[in-house]
Design a protein around this motif. Structure first.
Motif, short mmCIF file in Angstrom:
data_model
loop_
_atom_site.label_atom_id
_atom_site.label_comp_id
_atom_site.label_asym_id
_atom_site.label_seq_id
_atom_site.Cartn_x
_atom_site.Cartn_y
_atom_site.Cartn_z
N ALA A 287 54.64 7.33 50.31
CA ALA A 287 55.32 7.37 49.13
C ALA A 287 56.35 8.58 49.30
N TRP A 288 55.83 9.54 49.48
CA TRP A 288 56.70 10.99 49.73
C TRP A 288 57.66 10.77 50.92
N LEU A 289 57.24 10.22 52.07
CA LEU A 289 57.94 9.99 53.38
C LEU A 289 59.15 9.13 52.89
N LEU A 290 58.96 7.95 52.01
CA LEU A 290 60.11 7.33 51.71
C LEU A 290 61.23 7.86 50.71
N LEU A 291 60.63 8.74 50.19
CA LEU A 291 61.66 9.57 49.23
C LEU A 291 62.29 10.56 49.85
N VAL B 195 67.21 12.68 52.69
CA VAL B 195 67.52 13.13 53.85
C VAL B 195 69.00 12.35 54.38
N GLY B 196 68.61 10.92 54.42
CA GLY B 196 69.26 9.86 54.86
C GLY B 196 70.64 9.90 54.02
N VAL B 197 70.65 10.01 52.64
CA VAL B 197 71.95 10.09 51.93
C VAL B 197 72.66 11.34 52.05
N LEU B 198 71.84 12.38 51.61
CA LEU B 198 72.51 13.62 51.61
C LEU B 198 72.81 14.27 52.69
N ALA C 48 61.27 7.49 60.05
CA ALA C 48 60.65 7.14 58.90
C ALA C 48 59.58 5.65 59.34
N ARG C 49 60.37 5.00 60.14
CA ARG C 49 59.83 3.55 60.78
C ARG C 49 58.62 4.02 61.43
N ALA C 50 58.89 4.95 62.48
CA ALA C 50 57.85 5.33 63.45
C ALA C 50 56.48 6.03 62.61
N VAL C 51 56.73 6.73 61.79
CA VAL C 51 55.45 7.42 60.77
C VAL C 51 55.00 6.38 60.12
#
Length: 197
Positions: free
Chosen positions: A33-37, A42-45, A166-169
């Motif tokens: 959950a934290w990883l996705l958040l 990071v992806g957007v900003l 994120a996909r790898a993690v």
């Protein structure tokens, strides 16, 4: 009315289940959950910041390129059609020209001119600080378009990098969960005396 409100809140509550305390929630669920958040933030900003910075740097480079080049007048030394023998139907050709550098030296080189241009015609050419022939620098509108493409490329590269990480993690977390499930099923099987049914 109460039912409608519950339905509207359902998807939001369902998407936040990993953050709520629950005996069924695993540590890996909270990490995911934290990883996705963090990945979204990071992806957007980060992508927007990287894109803006890349576009600014590219625009500055194009501006320096424009300021380092200057247009001078050169004299065509030959008929442009004669410069490309056997190609009388071409619209542009490379022909020899002569120009004067900022320090007063006379230089010669080849540049592209219209095919119908005759020897002795004055043609504009672009030179660098040393007086060498260079290509025409991009106009302000061309530079804006190019720097925009550089910015979009940086946004995409940042987004793809964050998404792949994120996909790898998540794949590692899924592998860990599968191992944990296999261990849990073995324990259940052992309690039942080695019978799975």
């Amino acid at each position: 009315m109460v039912r409608k409100r519950a339905r509207r809140q359902g998807p939001i509550r369902a998407s936040l289940w990993r953050f709520r305390r629950s005996p069924l929630r695993r540590t890996s669920d909270l990490v995911e959950a934290w990883l996705l958040l963090v990945a979204w933030a990071v992806g957007v900003l980060g992508g927007a910041t990287a894109g803006a910075l890349a576009a600014m740097v590219a625009d500055q480079d194009f501006e320096e390129e424009r300021s380092a080049r200057r247009q001078v007048v050169a004299v065509l030394l030959e008929n442009a059609r004669d410069a490309v023998p056997g190609h009388a139907d071409v619209s542009r050709s490379g022909a020899a020209v002569r120009w004067t550098t900022p320090d007063g030296r006379t230089r010669t080189g080849r540049t592209t001119v219209a095919a119908h241009t005759r020897a002795g015609t004055r043609v504009p050419v672009w030179t660098n600080a040393r007086g060498d022939l260079v290509s025409q620098p991009p106009t302000e509108s061309d530079a804006l378009v190019r720097s925009s493409f550089v910015g979009v490329g940086a946004v995409m590269a940042t987004g793809c990098g964050v998404w792949a990480s994120a996909r790898a993690v998540r794949a590692l977390l899924d592998r860990r969960r599968m191992r944990q499930w296999a261990l849990d099923w073995e324990r259940v099987d052992m309690r039942r005396g080695g019978r799975t049914a």
